[in-house]
Structures are given as C-alpha cells and as structure tokens.
Design a protein around this motif. Structure first.
Motif, PDB file in Angstrom:
ATOM      1  N   VAL A  69       0.982  -1.247  -0.280  1.00 52.52           N
ATOM      2  CA  VAL A  69       0.110   0.043   0.039  1.00 52.52           C
ATOM      3  C   VAL A  69       0.668   1.444  -0.044  1.00 52.52           C
ATOM      4  O   VAL A  69       0.619   2.576  -0.814  1.00 52.52           O
ATOM      5  CB  VAL A  69      -0.879  -0.392   1.693  1.00 52.52           C
ATOM      6  N   LEU A  70       1.690   1.610   1.103  1.00 48.34           N
ATOM      7  CA  LEU A  70       3.082   2.848   0.804  1.00 48.34           C
ATOM      8  C   LEU A  70       3.212   2.415  -0.222  1.00 48.34           C
ATOM      9  O   LEU A  70       3.471   3.728  -1.169  1.00 48.34           O
ATOM     10  CB  LEU A  70       4.577   2.262   1.950  1.00 48.34           C
ATOM     11  N   ILE A  71       4.053   1.010  -1.181  1.00 44.88           N
ATOM     12  CA  ILE A  71       4.416   1.772  -2.439  1.00 44.88           C
ATOM     13  C   ILE A  71       3.962   2.199  -3.403  1.00 44.88           C
ATOM     14  O   ILE A  71       4.509   2.958  -4.093  1.00 44.88           O
ATOM     15  CB  ILE A  71       5.597  -0.377  -2.825  1.00 44.88           C
ATOM     16  N   GLN A  72       3.001   1.632  -3.264  1.00 43.95           N
ATOM     17  CA  GLN A  72       1.220   2.112  -4.382  1.00 43.95           C
ATOM     18  C   GLN A  72       1.666   3.575  -4.125  1.00 43.95           C
ATOM     19  O   GLN A  72       1.255   4.006  -4.856  1.00 43.95           O
ATOM     20  CB  GLN A  72       0.394   1.376  -4.423  1.00 43.95           C
ATOM     21  N   GLU A  73       1.342   4.126  -3.277  1.00 42.22           N
ATOM     22  CA  GLU A  73       1.199   5.467  -2.383  1.00 42.22           C
ATOM     23  C   GLU A  73       2.794   6.302  -3.672  1.00 42.22           C
ATOM     24  O   GLU A  73       2.459   7.373  -4.034  1.00 42.22           O
ATOM     25  CB  GLU A  73       1.085   5.422  -1.225  1.00 42.22           C
ATOM     26  N   LEU A  74       3.769   5.751  -3.061  1.00 39.18           N
ATOM     27  CA  LEU A  74       4.744   6.582  -3.053  1.00 39.18           C
ATOM     28  C   LEU A  74       4.764   6.743  -4.851  1.00 39.18           C
ATOM     29  O   LEU A  74       5.166   7.421  -5.412  1.00 39.18           O
ATOM     30  CB  LEU A  74       5.878   6.079  -2.479  1.00 39.18           C
ATOM     31  N   LEU A  75       4.255   5.195  -5.655  1.00 39.53           N
ATOM     32  CA  LEU A  75       4.473   5.828  -6.980  1.00 39.53           C
ATOM     33  C   LEU A  75       3.773   6.675  -7.895  1.00 39.53           C
ATOM     34  O   LEU A  75       4.457   6.667  -8.919  1.00 39.53           O
ATOM     35  CB  LEU A  75       4.388   4.060  -7.404  1.00 39.53           C
ATOM     36  N   ASP A  76       2.396   6.461  -7.126  1.00 45.51           N
ATOM     37  CA  ASP A  76       1.447   7.405  -7.173  1.00 45.51           C
ATOM     38  C   ASP A  76       2.047   8.748  -7.667  1.00 45.51           C
ATOM     39  O   ASP A  76       1.619   9.609  -7.944  1.00 45.51           O
ATOM     40  CB  ASP A  76       0.265   7.091  -6.345  1.00 45.51           C
ATOM     41  N   GLN A  77       2.949   8.658  -6.337  1.00 46.34           N
ATOM     42  CA  GLN A  77       3.629  10.512  -6.145  1.00 46.34           C
ATOM     43  C   GLN A  77       4.806  10.737  -7.097  1.00 46.34           C
ATOM     44  O   GLN A  77       5.170  11.367  -6.980  1.00 46.34           O
ATOM     45  CB  GLN A  77       3.533  11.021  -5.120  1.00 46.34           C
ATOM     46  N   ASP A  78       4.760   9.695  -7.109  1.00 49.50           N
ATOM     47  CA  ASP A  78       6.970   9.912  -8.252  1.00 49.50           C
ATOM     48  C   ASP A  78       8.109   9.350  -7.227  1.00 49.50           C
ATOM     49  O   ASP A  78       8.853  10.956  -7.452  1.00 49.50           O
ATOM     50  CB  ASP A  78       6.645  10.622  -9.395  1.00 49.50           C
ATOM     51  N   GLN A  89      11.356  -7.285  -5.812  1.00 49.85           N
ATOM     52  CA  GLN A  89       9.676  -7.676  -6.005  1.00 49.85           C
ATOM     53  C   GLN A  89       8.520  -7.900  -5.624  1.00 49.85           C
ATOM     54  O   GLN A  89       7.765  -7.558  -5.492  1.00 49.85           O
ATOM     55  CB  GLN A  89      10.555  -9.608  -4.759  1.00 49.85           C
ATOM     56  N   GLN A  90       9.594  -6.755  -3.745  1.00 52.57           N
ATOM     57  CA  GLN A  90       7.435  -5.988  -3.491  1.00 52.57           C
ATOM     58  C   GLN A  90       7.152  -5.069  -4.712  1.00 52.57           C
ATOM     59  O   GLN A  90       5.694  -4.654  -4.822  1.00 52.57           O
ATOM     60  CB  GLN A  90       7.428  -5.446  -2.311  1.00 52.57           C
ATOM     61  N   ILE A  91       8.306  -4.224  -5.144  1.00 55.55           N
ATOM     62  CA  ILE A  91       7.687  -3.476  -6.090  1.00 55.55           C
ATOM     63  C   ILE A  91       6.750  -3.665  -7.621  1.00 55.55           C
ATOM     64  O   ILE A  91       5.891  -3.231  -7.487  1.00 55.55           O
ATOM     65  CB  ILE A  91       8.964  -2.382  -7.025  1.00 55.55           C
ATOM     66  N   SER A  92       7.547  -4.909  -7.777  1.00 53.35           N
ATOM     67  CA  SER A  92       6.914  -5.683  -8.727  1.00 53.35           C
ATOM     68  C   SER A  92       5.779  -6.234  -8.592  1.00 53.35           C
ATOM     69  O   SER A  92       4.835  -6.316  -9.511  1.00 53.35           O
ATOM     70  CB  SER A  92       8.249  -6.922  -9.571  1.00 53.35           C
ATOM     71  N   LYS A  93       5.664  -6.610  -7.169  1.00 52.76           N
ATOM     72  CA  LYS A  93       4.133  -7.203  -6.597  1.00 52.76           C
ATOM     73  C   LYS A  93       3.471  -6.122  -6.837  1.00 52.76           C
ATOM     74  O   LYS A  93       1.908  -6.789  -7.578  1.00 52.76           O
ATOM     75  CB  LYS A  93       4.322  -8.527  -5.303  1.00 52.76           C
ATOM     76  N   THR A  94       2.908  -4.979  -6.298  1.00 52.29           N
ATOM     77  CA  THR A  94       2.942  -3.828  -5.851  1.00 52.29           C
ATOM     78  C   THR A  94       2.323  -3.419  -7.589  1.00 52.29           C
ATOM     79  O   THR A  94       0.490  -3.409  -7.615  1.00 52.29           O
ATOM     80  CB  THR A  94       3.412  -2.849  -5.622  1.00 52.29           C
ATOM     81  N   LEU A  95       2.700  -3.783  -7.876  1.00 52.47           N
ATOM     82  CA  LEU A  95       1.948  -3.162  -9.700  1.00 52.47           C
ATOM     83  C   LEU A  95       1.388  -4.669 -10.865  1.00 52.47           C
ATOM     84  O   LEU A  95       1.007  -4.349 -11.648  1.00 52.47           O
ATOM     85  CB  LEU A  95       3.941  -2.659 -10.843  1.00 52.47           C
ATOM     86  N   GLY A  96       1.518  -5.829  -9.739  1.00 48.88           N
ATOM     87  CA  GLY A  96       0.326  -6.323  -9.926  1.00 48.88           C
ATOM     88  C   GLY A  96       1.432  -8.000 -11.003  1.00 48.88           C
ATOM     89  O   GLY A  96       0.508  -8.360 -11.779  1.00 48.88           O
ATOM     90  N   TYR A  97       2.365  -7.797 -10.895  1.00 50.17           N
ATOM     91  CA  TYR A  97       3.378  -8.370 -11.598  1.00 50.17           C
ATOM     92  C   TYR A  97       3.528 -10.048 -10.906  1.00 50.17           C
ATOM     93  O   TYR A  97       4.311  -9.436  -9.653  1.00 50.17           O
ATOM     94  CB  TYR A  97       4.373  -7.915 -12.766  1.00 50.17           C
TER      95      TYR A  97
END
Length: 222
Positions: A69-78, A89-97
């Motif tokens: 959830v935190l990673i997605q928030e930060l991705l959305d905020q660049d 792996q967590q970043i990739s998983k957050t993006l749906g992979y």
C-alpha cells in the motif's frame, strides 16, 4: 531529504546506502516492520529503500500487504524508490506482476551484465552478491537493467524514479560477514557452489559502491 529504509531481517541492513546518505547530508530512518509492524507514511518519505529478507512477497502477512500500500502511494506520487532482492520483488508485485521461483538459486558472488544504458556510467559487467531463489517480473514500462548467466531478471529501472535489483550492491565487507554467519544454511543448494568461507573471503568490489551511488543519484535527481 528524509530516507526511509524498510529492513526485513537483522543481518541485511542499509550498508553503503547509509554512506551515501551521510555524504549528502540526508537523514536516514530504519524501520523493522517484520518485528515492530511500523511503517513510515508516504508524506514523511522523500526516498524509500526496501531491503532484502527471508520472506516472500507471496507470503500472507499483514505487514507485507501494508508495505505494498505504501509502495503504491509513493509510485503514484513519483517518489524515488530502490528495492534490493525482496524489495525489488515487492515493487513488481505492487504493480501487479508475479514473483516466481528463479531458474536457479543463486547465493554467493557472480557477475551481472548491464542491459540498459539509461543510467550513465554503469560498467558492462559487475561482480555482485546474490542471495535469492525467487525473482521479480519486469513491470510494463520498465527497462531491464541487469541480467546474470542464469537469471535474466536481475534489475529494472522505471520512470527515472524506481530501480529494483535482484542482487545486493549495498553490503560492505562486514555486512557480508554478518549475512553469512547468520544465514549460512541458505547457501546449500546454490548453483554458484561457493562455501561460506569463500563468500566471506571475496573482497567487495570497489566499483559496487560507485554504481550504487550512481543509481541513488539517478533516481533522486531533480
């Protein structure tokens, strides 16, 4: 800059990332969500570092899901982000992979090969510390950054702000020893066929610090 570090096991700390932070006058805060359950807020994060650990993003643990959830928030905020091993792996998983078993378990020192020149000044070949048997899927829109002889997906770069590495640039020599003396049973079954003593006796290449600094400079550049 406030750098928030998510550390996932006592023997895999920020290592040379801390040196980079100190050299630039940044504040570094280390969280241990596997033990205490606390995570930083997105609002209090200027750079997120997601370190390795013995768990998998596929594990059904509440704090692992809250990390995403935190990673997605930060991705959305660049917001800039660097993931190492489990962190990538967590970043990739957050993006749906999917995060899957790698073609080979790699534990020890072995080369990786640069696959993209998007980050200037990275050598074509580097000797790095591997400590994994799972791997990420390269997200859509990301560039493959590194591959090894046995595992293609060793690094990716996304939108000038996010880098995921399946291996470890960050350990100093004393960090390598800490990893080995505490987690040496994990070496068994590695295709690299290195002993604990051999892994600890291998000097950390000086260029690993240089490349790590280049990556951190790249994702935090204005």
């Amino acid at each position: 800059m406030r750098i928030n570090v998510l550390q996932h096991t006592p023997n895999e700390g920020p290592g040379m990332i801390e040196d980079w932070a100190n050299a630039h006058g940044h504040e570094l805060f280390v969280y241990h969500p596997y033990q205490f359950g606390h995570l930083p807020t997105a609002a209090a994060t200027d750079l997120l570092i997601i370190l390795g650990g013995p768990m998998s993003p596929n594990d059904e643990l509440p704090w692992i899901k809250r990390e995403r959830v935190l990673i997605q928030e930060l991705l959305d905020q660049d917001v800039p982000m660097l993931g190492a091993c489990y962190g990538a792996q967590q970043i990739s998983k957050t993006l749906g992979y999917p995060v899957t078993k790698a073609p080979a378990k790699e534990v020890g020192w072995a080369p990786v090969y640069r696959q993209s020149t998007v980050i200037p000044g990275i050598p074509e070949k580097l000797t790095v510390l591997h400590w994994h048997e799972e791997m990420f899927t390269v997200p859509a829109g990301a560039e493959l950054l590194f591959s090894s002889d046995r595992v293609k997906n060793q690094g990716f770069v996304l939108n000038h702000r996010v880098v995921g590495l399946q291996f470890h640039f960050e350990p100093r020599a004393n960090n390598v020893r800490e990893m080995v003396v505490n987690d040496y049973p994990y070496i068994q079954g590695s295709v690299l066929k290195q002993t604990a003593a051999e892994i600890m006796a291998t000097p950390v290449p000086a260029e690993n610090r240089v490349v790590l600094d280049k990556i951190l400079d790249y994702i935090t550049a204005k």
